[in-house]
Design a protein around this motif. Structure first.
Motif, PDB file in Angstrom:
ATOM      1  N   ASN A   1       4.518  -8.330  -3.199  1.00  0.00           N
ATOM      2  CA  ASN A   1       4.180  -8.381  -2.020  1.00  0.00           C
ATOM      3  C   ASN A   1       2.880  -9.263  -2.050  1.00  0.00           C
ATOM      4  O   ASN A   1       2.867 -10.010  -0.622  1.00  0.00           O
ATOM      5  CB  ASN A   1       3.894  -6.581  -1.257  1.00  0.00           C
ATOM      6  N   VAL A   2       1.805  -8.683  -3.144  1.00  0.00           N
ATOM      7  CA  VAL A   2       0.936  -9.815  -2.959  1.00  0.00           C
ATOM      8  C   VAL A   2       0.500 -11.091  -3.162  1.00  0.00           C
ATOM      9  O   VAL A   2       0.463 -11.131  -2.788  1.00  0.00           O
ATOM     10  CB  VAL A   2      -0.233  -8.782  -3.784  1.00  0.00           C
ATOM     11  N   THR A   3       1.736 -11.676  -3.519  1.00  0.00           N
ATOM     12  CA  THR A   3       1.563 -13.128  -4.097  1.00  0.00           C
ATOM     13  C   THR A   3       2.690 -13.927  -3.106  1.00  0.00           C
ATOM     14  O   THR A   3       2.081 -14.528  -2.458  1.00  0.00           O
ATOM     15  CB  THR A   3       3.033 -13.343  -5.686  1.00  0.00           C
ATOM     16  N   ALA A   4       3.569 -13.236  -2.401  1.00  0.00           N
ATOM     17  CA  ALA A   4       4.129 -13.414  -0.737  1.00  0.00           C
ATOM     18  C   ALA A   4       3.099 -13.674   0.205  1.00  0.00           C
ATOM     19  O   ALA A   4       3.043 -14.389   0.639  1.00  0.00           O
ATOM     20  CB  ALA A   4       5.428 -12.748  -0.508  1.00  0.00           C
TER      21      ALA A   4
ATOM     22  N   GLY B   1      -5.971  -8.830  -0.722  1.00  0.00           N
ATOM     23  CA  GLY B   1      -4.605  -8.452  -0.513  1.00  0.00           C
ATOM     24  C   GLY B   1      -4.275  -6.977  -1.593  1.00  0.00           C
ATOM     25  O   GLY B   1      -4.041  -5.266  -0.877  1.00  0.00           O
ATOM     26  N   ILE B   2      -4.950  -7.136  -2.861  1.00  0.00           N
ATOM     27  CA  ILE B   2      -4.721  -5.900  -3.320  1.00  0.00           C
ATOM     28  C   ILE B   2      -6.104  -4.342  -3.127  1.00  0.00           C
ATOM     29  O   ILE B   2      -5.720  -3.486  -2.694  1.00  0.00           O
ATOM     30  CB  ILE B   2      -5.232  -6.133  -5.037  1.00  0.00           C
ATOM     31  N   LEU B   3      -7.261  -5.151  -2.863  1.00  0.00           N
ATOM     32  CA  LEU B   3      -7.871  -3.727  -1.747  1.00  0.00           C
ATOM     33  C   LEU B   3      -7.945  -3.921  -1.226  1.00  0.00           C
ATOM     34  O   LEU B   3      -7.472  -2.420  -0.288  1.00  0.00           O
ATOM     35  CB  LEU B   3      -9.070  -4.456  -1.737  1.00  0.00           C
ATOM     36  N   VAL B   4      -6.805  -3.707   0.166  1.00  0.00           N
ATOM     37  CA  VAL B   4      -6.267  -3.657   1.607  1.00  0.00           C
ATOM     38  C   VAL B   4      -5.267  -2.446   1.430  1.00  0.00           C
ATOM     39  O   VAL B   4      -5.167  -1.752   1.524  1.00  0.00           O
ATOM     40  CB  VAL B   4      -6.250  -5.017   2.334  1.00  0.00           C
ATOM     41  N   SER B   5      -4.051  -3.134  -0.047  1.00  0.00           N
ATOM     42  CA  SER B   5      -3.387  -2.472  -0.123  1.00  0.00           C
ATOM     43  C   SER B   5      -3.762  -0.911  -0.588  1.00  0.00           C
ATOM     44  O   SER B   5      -3.456   0.354  -0.734  1.00  0.00           O
ATOM     45  CB  SER B   5      -2.681  -2.485  -1.576  1.00  0.00           C
TER      46      SER B   5
ATOM     47  N   GLY C   1       1.052  -1.378   0.201  1.00  0.00           N
ATOM     48  CA  GLY C   1      -0.159  -0.489   0.411  1.00  0.00           C
ATOM     49  C   GLY C   1       0.840   0.925  -0.045  1.00  0.00           C
ATOM     50  O   GLY C   1       0.863   2.177  -0.464  1.00  0.00           O
ATOM     51  N   ILE C   2       1.634   0.774   0.715  1.00  0.00           N
ATOM     52  CA  ILE C   2       2.554   2.589   1.126  1.00  0.00           C
ATOM     53  C   ILE C   2       3.905   2.425  -0.859  1.00  0.00           C
ATOM     54  O   ILE C   2       3.613   3.477  -0.647  1.00  0.00           O
ATOM     55  CB  ILE C   2       3.756   2.010   1.760  1.00  0.00           C
ATOM     56  N   SER C   3       3.891   1.858  -1.122  1.00  0.00           N
ATOM     57  CA  SER C   3       4.227   1.575  -2.347  1.00  0.00           C
ATOM     58  C   SER C   3       3.337   2.273  -3.318  1.00  0.00           C
ATOM     59  O   SER C   3       3.131   2.966  -4.855  1.00  0.00           O
ATOM     60  CB  SER C   3       4.417   0.324  -2.900  1.00  0.00           C
ATOM     61  N   LEU C   4       1.839   2.109  -3.407  1.00  0.00           N
ATOM     62  CA  LEU C   4       1.287   2.258  -4.480  1.00  0.00           C
ATOM     63  C   LEU C   4       1.003   3.670  -4.055  1.00  0.00           C
ATOM     64  O   LEU C   4       0.479   4.657  -5.471  1.00  0.00           O
ATOM     65  CB  LEU C   4       0.070   1.176  -4.021  1.00  0.00           C
ATOM     66  N   TYR C   5       1.215   4.269  -2.521  1.00  0.00           N
ATOM     67  CA  TYR C   5       0.970   5.790  -2.536  1.00  0.00           C
ATOM     68  C   TYR C   5       1.906   6.538  -2.900  1.00  0.00           C
ATOM     69  O   TYR C   5       1.581   7.548  -3.856  1.00  0.00           O
ATOM     70  CB  TYR C   5       0.550   5.959  -0.946  1.00  0.00           C
TER      71      TYR C   5
ATOM     72  N   SER D   1      -3.122   1.012 -11.892  1.00  0.00           N
ATOM     73  CA  SER D   1      -1.658   0.219 -11.577  1.00  0.00           C
ATOM     74  C   SER D   1      -2.245  -0.885 -10.664  1.00  0.00           C
ATOM     75  O   SER D   1      -2.522  -1.942 -10.858  1.00  0.00           O
ATOM     76  CB  SER D   1      -0.905   0.821 -10.405  1.00  0.00           C
ATOM     77  N   ALA D   2      -3.024  -0.711  -9.447  1.00  0.00           N
ATOM     78  CA  ALA D   2      -3.044  -1.821  -8.136  1.00  0.00           C
ATOM     79  C   ALA D   2      -4.132  -2.618  -9.597  1.00  0.00           C
ATOM     80  O   ALA D   2      -4.630  -4.020  -9.305  1.00  0.00           O
ATOM     81  CB  ALA D   2      -3.995  -1.366  -7.697  1.00  0.00           C
ATOM     82  N   GLY D   3      -5.381  -1.883 -10.872  1.00  0.00           N
ATOM     83  CA  GLY D   3      -5.957  -3.001 -11.105  1.00  0.00           C
ATOM     84  C   GLY D   3      -5.457  -3.576 -11.564  1.00  0.00           C
ATOM     85  O   GLY D   3      -5.830  -5.341 -12.300  1.00  0.00           O
ATOM     86  N   ILE D   4      -4.312  -3.396 -12.655  1.00  0.00           N
ATOM     87  CA  ILE D   4      -3.465  -4.085 -13.452  1.00  0.00           C
ATOM     88  C   ILE D   4      -2.975  -5.822 -13.032  1.00  0.00           C
ATOM     89  O   ILE D   4      -2.772  -6.731 -13.478  1.00  0.00           O
ATOM     90  CB  ILE D   4      -2.514  -3.533 -14.216  1.00  0.00           C
ATOM     91  N   VAL D   5      -2.369  -5.118 -11.406  1.00  0.00           N
ATOM     92  CA  VAL D   5      -1.178  -6.057 -10.745  1.00  0.00           C
ATOM     93  C   VAL D   5      -2.773  -6.881 -10.244  1.00  0.00           C
ATOM     94  O   VAL D   5      -2.122  -8.578 -10.279  1.00  0.00           O
ATOM     95  CB  VAL D   5      -0.711  -5.208  -9.903  1.00  0.00           C
ATOM     96  N   MET D   6      -3.754  -6.378  -9.767  1.00  0.00           N
ATOM     97  CA  MET D   6      -4.724  -7.700  -9.182  1.00  0.00           C
ATOM     98  C   MET D   6      -4.610  -8.254 -11.120  1.00  0.00           C
ATOM     99  O   MET D   6      -5.133  -9.708  -9.942  1.00  0.00           O
ATOM    100  CB  MET D   6      -6.111  -6.930  -9.283  1.00  0.00           C
TER     101      MET D   6
END
Lengths: 71, 553
Positions: free
Chosen positions: B353-356, B390-394, B136-140, B161-166
């Protein structure tokens, strides 16, 4: 053709071939229409970056066996 | 602010198409939870090796290291040549045989096999929370950067970016993330390399940098005698013990985010060689990420018209070094590639981060504590669902960071306290069969507390000192304080683990086979070329690292 995408070398090779070609096309477009617009610090950057990426892309495609003839 | 043209946007679109295409192509191959969360342990060595460093090549590294290059000079290279390579070699030679050989699916799962459930639970929970907050911090940071560079709205940057990673992690799981990490690695290197080329040409090469900057900025070891002599404000013992041992071994040898890339290799030999193969590009990455910082500083000082940007308070905003260099040098076309490389570094860090997170949540929290016996399909669905959550919490964390910036600083500080003692737990677990679960658990807890107390009684750059009124010690810099805190945390954990282990009952030897060095049969090396064998390969890696350290001494 689609099965080729399972080889990551092919996917990466194709990506950089496309991006390298876009950069070289941008360089040529500038050269012929309005003079070199990518000359920065004495270096034609789109020519440099585009060539680098195109060569890398073609190298990866070759490693993936894309140009081998099917016998 | 930069003005992008149709060509720049078309390069960004081509990148998105390929990234999503990889996910879509791999979708059909995700038949089991192992395929989705562990890539079926079938990834070739060259991919695991590049993904190993690419998972770490997030925005913090790319933007942060060029900022450090401008602020501290070539000393920043310590984060690679001292703070990464030796630890990667140690992981490959000594620790991978236990991670891979135990068939553990995650680092916390190794802890339950070696120690006990509570130690695994503590590690899994703290890791899950930390990875998702980091994401989340990276996304910010991405949203703020693109807002200032391109004028994109905060919401557009985050959702895009979050949508594409998701999408690509949901479709292709860990394999998709790993494949994209390799693509992103090449994009980052090839996208930034032209800056180094033209920049060096402009400043007169390395000799020009040496001639223009103070000697402290162009040497790594020469000014380490005292913390007041070097730009980092770090003493030799803090650098070697704090960064070179505790923090680097703690990160590279125990952080599941990177270790996971080696654990999905096809066999033990490939798993061992993953960090060793990764070490070769890793030792060269400073020339792509640190050198631009030094080039920017020379251009700034020479009065060439290039200016490092300032913060509102008048101090230099070093974090903008790389983006400003992109804007300064890159024409239409290459500018699109450079920005795509920056975008890729953010997305690569987030996907890692999300896959881990989804592996640890599914195996070490859900399967361990919520639903122990279920079908494999059930765990596959949980893994996919966790990816979305995970993505939503990020995203929520990114918005939280926007509202309460100080909370994020505090969280990162606390994460540092939790991570610092970890390597002591693993080192004792792998090399001392007498270490017990009670010892490990209380060692970790006391190590974290030790770190917090050290921060509370010392002072550096106005930070710390929240426990007492006058500091026990004042450090030259925040970095020196962080390294010293890590050393205290590690030593506390090490001593407490040994002390408690000696008065508690150890596991019988039969349960520790394959988990502890002295009880594990050493594999015989088959006759094959040296570059297929971990020990000769690691000798070359270490030799090359010594040479680089010597050149830039």
């Amino acid at each position: 053709m689609l099965s080729k995408f399972s080889d990551l070398r092919f996917t990466i090779g194709l990506f950089f071939t496309v991006v390298g070609s876009i950069l070289l096309a941008t360089f040529l477009w500038g050269m012929f229409l309005s003079g070199p617009s990518d000359l920065v610090g004495g270096v034609h950057l789109n020519l440099l970056g585009g060539s680098m990426m195109l060569i890398f892309g073609l190298l990866m495609l070759t490693l993936a066996g894309t140009f081998k003839r099917n016998r | 602010m930069m003005n992008l043209t149709f060509i720049d946007y078309s390069i960004i679109v081509v990148y998105f198409v390929f990234v999503l295409g990889i996910g879509a192509f791999l979708k059909g191959k995700m038949k089991s939870s192992s395929d989705f969360l562990m890539s079926g342990r079938s990834i070739p060595l060259w991919i695991t090796g590049l993904a190993f460093i690419s998972a770490n090549l997030g925005a913090q590294e790319v933007i942060g290291m060029s900022a450090s290059g401008a602020k501290y000079g070539i000393m920043t290279g310590h984060f690679y040549w001292l703070g990464a390579i030796p630890a990667m070699v140690f992981l490959g030679i000594f620790m991978m045989p236990f991670y891979y050989g135990s068939r553990a699916r995650s680092v916390p799962e190794y802890l339950v096999l070696r120690y006990d459930e509570k130690t695994r639970g503590l590690n899994a929970l703290s890791f899950a929370v930390m990875t998702i907050f980091s994401s989340g911090i990276s996304l910010y940071a991405l949203a703020i950067l693109f807002q200032s560079l391109l004028g994109w709205s905060f919401e557009v940057s985050i959702m895009l970016s979050a949508g594409i990673v998701m999408l690509y992690t949901f479709l292709g799981g860990l394999t998709s993330a790993v494949y994209n990490e390799v693509l992103q690695f090449f994009l980052i290197v090839l996208g930034i390399a032209p800056i180094v080329f033209v920049g060096l040409k402009n400043v007169g090469g390395w000799e020009g940098i040496v001639a223009e900057l103070p000697a402290q900025m162009t040497h790594t070891w020469q000014y380490m005698g005292s913390s007041s002599e070097n730009p980092m404000g770090v003493a030799l013992w803090q650098m070697v013990l704090g960064l070179g041992f505790v923090l680097s071994f703690g990160y590279w040898c125990t952080d599941f985010l990177v270790v996971q890339r080696a654990m999905i290799a096809r066999n033990m030999s490939a798993a061992q060689r993953t960090p060793l193969v990764a070490a070769f590009p890793k030792m060269l990455i400073p020339f792509v990420v640190i050198l631009p910082g030094l080039i920017a500083l020379v251009l700034h000082q020479k009065g060439t018209g290039f200016q490092l940007p300032l913060k509102p308070d008048g101090r230099v905003d070093y974090d903008m070094t790389l983006p400003i260099l992109l804007a300064h040098y890159y024409p239409t076309g290459l500018l699109g590639v450079g920005l795509t490389a920056l975008l890729a570094s953010f997305m690569s860090g987030m996907a890692g981060n999300v896959t881990a997170f989804n592996s640890v949540f599914t195996y070490d929290i859900y399967q361990a504590y919520i639903k122990k016996q279920a079908s494999d399909r059930h765990y596959l669905l949980v893994g996919k669902f966790t990816t979305v959550v995970g993505i939503l919490v990020s995203i929520a964390t990114a918005y939280l960071a926007r509202q309460f910036n100080n909370i994020m600083d505090l969280l990162q500080l606390v994460f540092g306290f939790v991570n610092a003692p970890l390597f002591a737990t693993f080192l004792l677990g792998m090399f001392w069969k007498r270490a017990t679960g009670h010892g490990a658990f209380w060692g970790l807890v006391s190590g974290t507390l030790g770190a917090a107390i050290m921060h509370g009684i010392t002072l550096a750059e106005g930070k710390g000192l929240w426990l007492i009124d006058s500091p026990v010690h004042t450090f030259q810099s925040g970095m020196g304080q962080a390294f010293a805190i890590a050393i205290v945390a590690w030593c506390t954990c090490f001593v407490v683990t040994i002390g408690i282990s000696l008065v508690t009952k150890p596991k019988p030897d039969s349960e520790l086979k394959g988990l502890v060095y002295s009880l594990t049969e050493k594999p015989k090396e088959e006759p094959q070329p040296w570059y297929f064998r971990p020990i000769p390969l690691s000798s070359v890696v270490l030799g090359a690292t010594v040479v680089i350290n010597y050149i830039f001494r």
